[in-house]
Design a protein around this motif. Sequence first.
Motif, mmCIF file in Angstrom:
data_model
loop_
_atom_site.group_PDB
_atom_site.id
_atom_site.type_symbol
_atom_site.label_atom_id
_atom_site.label_comp_id
_atom_site.label_asym_id
_atom_site.label_seq_id
_atom_site.Cartn_x
_atom_site.Cartn_y
_atom_site.Cartn_z
ATOM 1 N N THR A 22 -16.827 -33.318 -6.413
ATOM 2 C CA THR A 22 -17.334 -32.567 -5.261
ATOM 3 C C THR A 22 -16.273 -32.419 -4.183
ATOM 4 N N VAL A 23 -15.585 -33.499 -3.875
ATOM 5 C CA VAL A 23 -14.542 -33.458 -2.838
ATOM 6 C C VAL A 23 -13.448 -32.453 -3.221
ATOM 7 N N VAL A 24 -12.955 -32.553 -4.435
ATOM 8 C CA VAL A 24 -11.877 -31.667 -4.875
ATOM 9 C C VAL A 24 -12.388 -30.255 -5.114
ATOM 10 N N GLY A 25 -13.499 -30.150 -5.821
ATOM 11 C CA GLY A 25 -14.030 -28.827 -6.166
ATOM 12 C C GLY A 25 -14.425 -28.014 -4.950
ATOM 13 N N SER A 26 -15.075 -28.642 -3.983
ATOM 14 C CA SER A 26 -15.467 -27.897 -2.781
ATOM 15 C C SER A 26 -14.250 -27.490 -1.970
ATOM 16 N N GLY A 27 -13.195 -28.300 -2.027
ATOM 17 C CA GLY A 27 -11.957 -27.926 -1.354
ATOM 18 C C GLY A 27 -11.326 -26.697 -1.972
ATOM 19 N N VAL A 28 -11.303 -26.662 -3.308
ATOM 20 C CA VAL A 28 -10.757 -25.486 -4.002
ATOM 21 C C VAL A 28 -11.603 -24.250 -3.714
ATOM 22 N N ALA A 97 -10.592 -40.542 -11.199
ATOM 23 C CA ALA A 97 -9.592 -39.730 -11.898
ATOM 24 C C ALA A 97 -10.267 -38.685 -12.776
ATOM 25 N N LEU A 98 -11.315 -39.094 -13.468
ATOM 26 C CA LEU A 98 -12.054 -38.165 -14.318
ATOM 27 C C LEU A 98 -12.659 -37.031 -13.491
ATOM 28 N N GLY A 99 -13.191 -37.365 -12.308
ATOM 29 C CA GLY A 99 -13.768 -36.348 -11.445
ATOM 30 C C GLY A 99 -12.754 -35.325 -10.983
ATOM 31 N N ALA A 100 -11.536 -35.783 -10.676
ATOM 32 C CA ALA A 100 -10.484 -34.853 -10.251
ATOM 33 C C ALA A 100 -10.104 -33.908 -11.380
ATOM 34 N N VAL A 101 -9.999 -34.443 -12.590
ATOM 35 C CA VAL A 101 -9.664 -33.615 -13.748
ATOM 36 C C VAL A 101 -10.759 -32.577 -13.992
ATOM 37 N N ILE A 102 -12.006 -33.005 -13.910
ATOM 38 C CA ILE A 102 -13.128 -32.084 -14.117
ATOM 39 C C ILE A 102 -13.100 -30.967 -13.082
ATOM 40 N N ALA A 103 -12.865 -31.319 -11.818
ATOM 41 C CA ALA A 103 -12.809 -30.306 -10.769
ATOM 42 C C ALA A 103 -11.687 -29.309 -11.039
ATOM 43 N N LEU A 105 -10.373 -28.453 -13.893
ATOM 44 C CA LEU A 105 -10.715 -27.612 -15.043
ATOM 45 C C LEU A 105 -11.802 -26.605 -14.704
ATOM 46 N N MET A 106 -12.743 -26.983 -13.855
ATOM 47 C CA MET A 106 -13.810 -26.045 -13.480
ATOM 48 C C MET A 106 -13.249 -24.802 -12.799
ATOM 49 N N PHE A 107 -12.129 -24.977 -12.100
ATOM 50 C CA PHE A 107 -11.549 -23.851 -11.373
ATOM 51 C C PHE A 107 -10.319 -23.277 -12.081
ATOM 52 N N ASP A 108 -10.234 -23.541 -13.396
ATOM 53 C CA ASP A 108 -9.153 -22.988 -14.223
ATOM 54 C C ASP A 108 -7.765 -23.397 -13.738
ATOM 55 N N LEU A 109 -7.681 -24.593 -13.213
ATOM 56 C CA LEU A 109 -6.387 -25.165 -12.835
ATOM 57 C C LEU A 109 -5.920 -26.097 -13.950
ATOM 58 N N SER A 185 -4.240 -29.447 -4.398
ATOM 59 C CA SER A 185 -5.147 -28.486 -3.779
ATOM 60 C C SER A 185 -5.463 -28.938 -2.363
ATOM 61 N N PHE A 186 -6.446 -28.314 -1.744
ATOM 62 C CA PHE A 186 -6.819 -28.603 -0.361
ATOM 63 C C PHE A 186 -7.063 -30.097 -0.122
#
Length: 227
Positions: A22-28, A97-103, A105-109, A185-186
């Motif tokens: 959530t932290v990484v994904g919402s930032g992206v 770490a897993l959460g960051a990787v998932i985020a 990948l969700m945004f095609d990074l 990212s952000f």
Amino acid sequence: MTPTLRARVTAELVGTALLVATVVGSGVMATRLTDDVALQLLANSLATGAVLVALIVSLQPVSAAFNPVVTLAEVVLRLVTPKAAGALVAAQVVGGALGAVIANLMFDLDAVSIATRERTGSGLWLGEVVATLGLLLVVFGCARAGRTDAIAWAVAGWIVAAYWFTSSTSFANPAVTIARTLSDSFAGISPTSVPMFVLMQVVGGGLAVALLRLLHPTPSPLEAPLD
């Protein structure tokens, strides 16, 4: 019925993974939707606060620290044993770490992209002390006041506010800090900035435990070793 250590480890791994995602994904997402940095931070902070409420409410009956400093404080307060804490902290770090990787990948990074954003300086380090101190006071203050039902909302409120009033934007969590090095990212933080952030978080946690014993000298009934 007391949750098993396996269940608690699983809850910490999954919860920390979803928190970091959530932290990484919402930032992206925020940076893709607007160039306004204030709006980006607002989106990031609100998403983080909202997911904290959801995760703590749903996982609190099992385990919902999601933070090595909180877990270390639980050892000091005799809520968990050192052996159990080791497993829980490992789960938090791996989950983050897993959460960051998932985020990513969700945004095609790229699954892993090492962050380059330096976050350093005495002001930011002090911000991490304040952010972590306040977080632990909220968590354990609620517990000692007999308000465990309010922890989710209190933690979310503190984190959303601390995103805005601390210079560091309130990482306040070693597992999350380490995980955020994996996304350029952000929300990212350069690996070289991590050691001082983590040290200041531990300092903040230690100060919080000392203050807790002054402000709430009567331990809660839960403060006895588990397993």
